[in-house]
Scaffold this active site. Sequence first.
Site, mmCIF file in Angstrom:
data_model
loop_
_atom_site.group_PDB
_atom_site.id
_atom_site.type_symbol
_atom_site.label_atom_id
_atom_site.label_comp_id
_atom_site.label_asym_id
_atom_site.label_seq_id
_atom_site.Cartn_x
_atom_site.Cartn_y
_atom_site.Cartn_z
ATOM 1 N N GLU A 111 0.760 -1.221 0.140
ATOM 2 C CA GLU A 111 -0.096 0.136 0.021
ATOM 3 C C GLU A 111 0.855 1.289 -0.070
ATOM 4 O OE1 GLU A 111 -3.620 0.670 0.048
ATOM 5 O OE2 GLU A 111 -3.559 -1.400 -0.580
ATOM 6 N N SER A 490 -53.203 -26.950 34.422
ATOM 7 C CA SER A 490 -53.014 -27.276 35.696
ATOM 8 C C SER A 490 -51.619 -26.899 36.416
ATOM 9 C CB SER A 490 -53.213 -28.801 35.769
ATOM 10 O OG SER A 490 -54.445 -29.286 35.469
#
Length: 836
Positions: A111, A490
């Site tokens: 780069e 229940s």
Amino acid sequence: MASTSPEPLKLRLRRIGGGIGNTAASLWARTWVKVLAGLAALGLVALGGFWFVVTRDLPSVEQLRTYEPPLPTNVRAIDGGPIYSYARERRVELSFNEYPPLLIRAFLAAEDKTFFEHHGVDYPGLAGAVFDYVSKLGSGRRARGGSTITQQVAKNLLIGNEYSPTRKMREAILAWRIEDTLTKPQILELYLNQIFLGRNAYGVEAAAHAYFDKELDELTLAQMAYIAILPKGPANYDPFRSTERALERRNWAIGEMERNGFITAAQRSEAQAQPIGAIVRRIPKFERIGGYFVEEVRRQLIDKFGESARDGPYSVYSGGLWVRTSLDRRVQDAAAEALRAGLLRYDRGRGFSGPLRHVEFSDDRWQTALIDTNIMLDYEDWRAAIVISRDASEARIGFADGSEGSLPRWGAQMPLRGKGTPAFGTLKVGDIIAVAPSGGAFALRSVPKISGGFVVQEPQTGRILAMQGGFDASLQSFNRATQAMRQPGSTIKPIVYAAALERGMTPASIIVDGPFCVYQGARLGQKCFRNFGNSRGAGPHTMRWGVEQSRNLMTVRAAAQTGMTNVVRLMKAMDVGDYQPYLSYALGAGETTVTKMVNAYGVLANQGRWHAPTLIDFVQNRRGQVIWPENWRACDRCNMPDWDGKAMPRPSMRGKQVLDAMSAYQMVHIAEGVIQRGTATVLRDLNRPIFGKTGTNSGPKDVWFIGGTPQMVAGVYIGYDSPVNLGGYAQGGTLAAPIFKQWATKAYEGMEVLPFRAPAGIRMVRIDRASGRPVYGTFPTDSDPKAGVIWEAFKPQAEARRAPRRPTAAPTAAPTAAAKAKAAESDFLQREGGIY
């Protein structure tokens, strides 16, 4: 002879000035000089204007000193291990000295070779970029960048990626200023932490995991060089779609490293000979844990901190939070496996439920189409596949890792649900299906339509250890553990009877199991209740028997005697729901979630103390400071390996007492009988103290079981999302309790067997199980769960104390049977907490 004295300085200057003035005047009289001067003035004005336009709103580079890149939120399990990462930009922030020097050299070679020599701008490179831009005007092609690393930092962090000469000038100016503000290592640190490198990876550490599943310091030279070429365009160098191009560019970068003296010729030769070796794009393994759990954590974090940076510094997708949760991976895996197995047992034989999803794709991009659905089956050997093509004899299927397989006709012969035609003939290209290996090929699998929820909680703290909200979170985002409002049937009864115990009843109170009707007013008329299965009443029995056998008529009678106002008040205090005082709510007609029901049972197991159910223990910011809960304090000395001789550390107790501790223990002691003699005897052979209750609502449309031990309480329900009848055989004891058992077998493995401890004041009394009357001279036995004599828990005001006789002299003979029984009674009472 004439005088030759020197000319005075003043006169000489005047003469020279006059000459210049005459010359300037004569030049100014000429037209071409005036034109040049005007053009120069216009040029200066234009240059000043251009400079003003370019620099007027440039951001300050001072903000880079305190720049904090967007970081993902990392979620940890109860043991500190990673389980998920909420990220739009996957990034791991590192400091400069944590980067391998060879990696830095790879980026410099690829780069910016002169990074450590220039002051932010590479002028020859910039000139080349400008020339390239001019030469390509009107061609539609993009000019090469020519940016230094410092310019890329300016572009990415401060001014954006607009394609124009103006941006390039602004970038160069900012780069110059950045170099005046930050050191070279600081600039490189910013760059390597924030650069986009494909696969949703920002920064080199994230890229190392995304492409090679390695830590940064584990990368080879060739792998570092590959990552270093990605800033130019990750899509251009895809390791699978553009392999040759990626290899060529990577080898060029390796060659540049040698030319710059960063590596030797031998290193260059060895690295260039290696393949790229990237892994297939995939979700990290640890992010397949607890899908429903981590999604609920995400919702809570967004509610608290917001989603993105604009919502505040601690947002979920950019704040870099560290979240410690209560998820226990072993318990979670067992819960997910048990629920899925139970759903498949019920759904087996009902036919193919259809494809999981259908997507369209073009050319050969089926892998991307499949990955984008985020479907990741992890049940046994099942895999998600996409139909690539199909003929009369087989279908070609593809998987997320890029591999392909065959689904022959014989592997997809199960009938399509509701139609009966073979599933193979209904498959289309683009269908995403579940398959499993079979006979060298693959066979079709059907994900069940029925679903459910499973939650595990630590009763002493309210921490949720596991949560499964359906078959698979990648298929069904709806979390049935927290979002599905269902009738608990229940399983509500222990709360009803707990309210009755609070109002003076005892476990041995006699309640009539017989017809019970109540007048509801002129509009509704008379309502008559009935037992499950329309069974007739069995006459007067103890409260314990009514709970163990789940008798509806006894429950509504107890609720009526207690007062439904008191019953629904306790339901609200335990956060089950806010109901009207109607008797039907005593049988589970009110809607609630499995998470709330498990938390309510946790109150019973925790001697009446309520805690809010939590998934998050604490949240830290990126610097490690605890920011939630507010005023959080660590428990000092709680993690000491050895006792230091001082008083034992005591964590701060949160929560509130919503039920008398003795009433809570009585209810737990009764509910232990549900496992020993009642509707959940399938759990008896787990051989540890367990309390619980089955539930089946009207229809039945949902079946439940909730229960547990002192260490963990868990609950499960199963049913269709759009409730339909499950069939007359469906009950909590036959469908839900076996799911709990499969979970408990693994979850409790190796865990200490602990009894439920009685609180101060409880008196254990021998009673006749059928009549509830005290018994003398006979002692209960643990070997027969249906023995006639049992221990029962009473409050001191409900049963007279019996003081044991003191011996007048030391025994001289062998202990008698009565003495042995008395000793057994003493041992039992000590285990239960003693007599108070």
